[in-house]
Design an enzyme around this catalytic site. Structure first.
Site, PDB file in Angstrom:
ATOM      1  N   GLY A  10      39.206  46.242  37.263  1.00 38.46           N
ATOM      2  CA  GLY A  10      38.113  46.348  37.838  1.00 38.46           C
ATOM      3  C   GLY A  10      38.276  46.902  39.304  1.00 38.46           C
ATOM      4  N   ARG A  71      39.595  49.483  31.925  1.00 40.24           N
ATOM      5  CA  ARG A  71      40.842  48.379  31.335  1.00 40.24           C
ATOM      6  C   ARG A  71      41.337  48.664  30.165  1.00 40.24           C
ATOM      7  NH1 ARG A  71      39.307  44.093  34.732  1.00 40.24           N
ATOM      8  NH2 ARG A  71      36.971  43.837  35.382  1.00 40.24           N
ATOM      9  N   ASP A 103      46.585  42.081  37.759  1.00 39.58           N
ATOM     10  CA  ASP A 103      47.644  41.695  36.815  1.00 39.58           C
ATOM     11  C   ASP A 103      47.685  42.495  35.378  1.00 39.58           C
ATOM     12  OD1 ASP A 103      45.065  40.470  36.218  1.00 39.58           O
ATOM     13  OD2 ASP A 103      45.853  38.415  35.920  1.00 39.58           O
ATOM     14  N   THR A 126      42.759  43.474  44.228  1.00 39.00           N
ATOM     15  CA  THR A 126      41.495  43.063  43.363  1.00 39.00           C
ATOM     16  C   THR A 126      40.753  42.036  44.297  1.00 39.00           C
ATOM     17  OG1 THR A 126      41.022  40.850  41.962  1.00 39.00           O
ATOM     18  CG2 THR A 126      43.399  40.825  42.721  1.00 39.00           C
ATOM     19  N   ASP A 128      39.807  39.308  43.533  1.00 39.38           N
ATOM     20  CA  ASP A 128      39.806  37.983  43.218  1.00 39.38           C
ATOM     21  C   ASP A 128      40.801  37.289  43.980  1.00 39.38           C
ATOM     22  OD1 ASP A 128      38.039  38.219  41.135  1.00 39.38           O
ATOM     23  OD2 ASP A 128      39.317  38.755  39.590  1.00 39.38           O
ATOM     24  N   ASP A 130      43.883  36.949  43.066  1.00 43.84           N
ATOM     25  CA  ASP A 130      44.815  35.786  42.393  1.00 43.84           C
ATOM     26  C   ASP A 130      45.982  36.492  41.774  1.00 43.84           C
ATOM     27  OD1 ASP A 130      43.818  38.015  40.718  1.00 43.84           O
ATOM     28  OD2 ASP A 130      42.764  36.562  39.332  1.00 43.84           O
ATOM     29  N   ARG A 172      37.059  35.162  38.498  1.00 45.98           N
ATOM     30  CA  ARG A 172      37.655  35.030  37.165  1.00 45.98           C
ATOM     31  C   ARG A 172      38.231  33.380  37.334  1.00 45.98           C
ATOM     32  NH1 ARG A 172      39.980  39.975  34.849  1.00 45.98           N
ATOM     33  NH2 ARG A 172      38.142  40.402  33.507  1.00 45.98           N
TER      34      ARG A 172
HETATM   35  O1  F6P Z   1      38.862  41.008  38.261  1.00 46.13           O
HETATM   36  C1  F6P Z   1      37.575  41.269  38.870  1.00 46.13           C
HETATM   37  C2  F6P Z   1      36.302  40.964  38.453  1.00 46.13           C
HETATM   38  O2  F6P Z   1      35.447  41.607  39.373  1.00 46.13           O
HETATM   39  C3  F6P Z   1      36.244  39.385  38.249  1.00 46.13           C
HETATM   40  O3  F6P Z   1      35.921  38.646  39.262  1.00 46.13           O
HETATM   41  C4  F6P Z   1      35.135  39.606  37.173  1.00 46.13           C
HETATM   42  O4  F6P Z   1      35.271  38.391  36.230  1.00 46.13           O
HETATM   43  C5  F6P Z   1      35.561  40.706  36.351  1.00 46.13           C
HETATM   44  O5  F6P Z   1      36.213  41.731  37.252  1.00 46.13           O
HETATM   45  C6  F6P Z   1      34.473  41.454  35.728  1.00 46.13           C
HETATM   46  O6  F6P Z   1      34.729  42.519  35.094  1.00 46.13           O
HETATM   47  P1  F6P Z   1      33.782  43.936  34.669  1.00 46.13           P
HETATM   48  O7  F6P Z   1      33.500  44.688  35.661  1.00 46.13           O
HETATM   49  O8  F6P Z   1      34.489  44.408  33.433  1.00 46.13           O
HETATM   50  O9  F6P Z   1      32.613  43.207  34.147  1.00 46.13           O
END
Ligand code: F6P
Length: 343
Positions: A10, A71, A103, A126, A128, A130, A172
């Protein structure tokens, strides 16, 4: 030296500041940089573009990533993707690769270094926050400021209508975004993945505050917060290439429960990808720049299999293995502090 840079997973504000810093430091040392497009997909498919100092200054203010992201997990289709990736690494003539990611992306870098001795250096990113070892990741500060500004706007309409507003944040399985932004907006209640949802307590708090004269309420809930009985709420059953479910929708569930039990008119807002968009905060630009410069230093000194991290106010070196060993969940000291207001 010729250095490849890629951004995976992301996106988040600050990625371009890292790119700019690596390109500049490598140029200072007489090296060159090439941008690998769309994360690991770019190495599997051989997609790249040259990067020059002259074109990277203005990107510091730009959100997202000029390289694109995906991804893609090359270990998901190892028989086809890994040989292709290694061949393209050779073809591009890379002496090293900087993987800027969370990660998942850094986990791939770790394995490529460990299993195939590819010269990898990681930069943690990130919204997040995390990732292990690093105290804060760039992207997080911008994200919590977006949530804060959004809730400040939601507050006025919520108060006008004497409603409860349930605001769902990303993050997340870690409650950093929900907890920090919840504190920043003086939320009446915060729900995080690290602590099972106590809906009865939330309802008690909202009722008590209404009885005491506060005629509206704000609840911040992290997308990964779990009900003790039914667990997390997902958008759909499918998982991504790294096995992650798409989270989202818990805000609607909480809003319905609150309205049913309190009788207060309740609405929910899922902030979603707004939290990842737009220009990085000054803090994130500075942190990302410092991390990028240090990552380039690690490359110059051939410290492969490592990543940079923030420890206190210093940028330190750690191993990719340590960085991806586990998820860094919310330090519950912050939640205890937030909870002082849930009485
Ligand atoms: O890891 C970053 C994040 O924005 C999370 O907070 C969220 O759950 C996820 O990516 C969303 O992913 P996508 O952009 O693939 O919908």
């Amino acid at each position: 030296m010729k250095v490849g840079l890629l951004t995976g997973g992301g996106d988040c504000p600050g990625l371009n500041a890292v790119i700019r810093a690596v390109v500049q430091r490598m140029a200072n040392e007489g090296g060159t940089c090439v941008g690998i497009l769309e994360g690991w997909r770019g190495l599997v498919k051989g997609m790249s573009r040259d990067l020059h100092v002259s074109e990277t200054d203005e990107i510091i203010a730009k959100g997202g990533t000029i390289l694109g992201s995906s991804r893609t997990n090359p270990f998901k289709n190892p028989t086809t993707d890994l040989p292709a990736l290694r061949e393209n690494f050779e073809k591009m003539g890379l002496d090293a690769c900087v993987a800027i990611g969370g990660d998942d992306t850094l986990g791939v870098a770790y394995r490529l270094h460990k299993e195939f001795h590819l010269p990898m250096v990681g930069v943690p990113k990130t919204i997040d926050n995390d990732l292990m070892v690093t105290d804060f990741t760039f992207g997080f500060d911008t994200a919590i400021n977006i949530v804060t500004e959004s809730v400040d706007r939601l507050r006025t309409t919520t108060e006008s209508h004497r409603r409860i507003m349930v605001v769902e944040t990303m993050g997340r399985h870690a409650g950093w975004i929900a907890c920090f932004s919840g504190i920043a907006v003086a939320a009446d209640y915060i729900m995080i993945p690290e602590v099972p949802i106590d809906i009865t307590h939330c309802i008690e708090v909202l009722k008590r505050r209404r009885a005491a004269g506060k005629n509206y309420g704000i609840v911040v809930v992290s997308e990964g917060a779990e009900f003790p009985e039914s667990g997390i709420v997902t958008v759909q059953d499918e998982t991504d290439a790294f096995g992650h479910a798409r989270l989202g929708g818990i805000g609607n569930v909480v809003a319905k429960m609150v309205e049913d039990s309190t009788g207060f008119e309740t609405r929910s807002v899922i902030l979603g990808h707004l939290q990842r968009g737009g220009s990085p905060s000054a803090y994130d630009r500075v942190l990302a720049t410092r991390l990028g410069l240090s990552a380039a230093n690690l490359i110059i000194h051939k410290r492969f299999g490592t990543m940079v991290a923030l420890s206190g106010t210093k940028i330190i070196e750690t191993t990719l293995g340590a960085g991806v060993a586990a998820t860094k969940t919310l330090d519950l000291t912050y939640f205890d502090e937030a909870s002082a207001f849930f009485l």
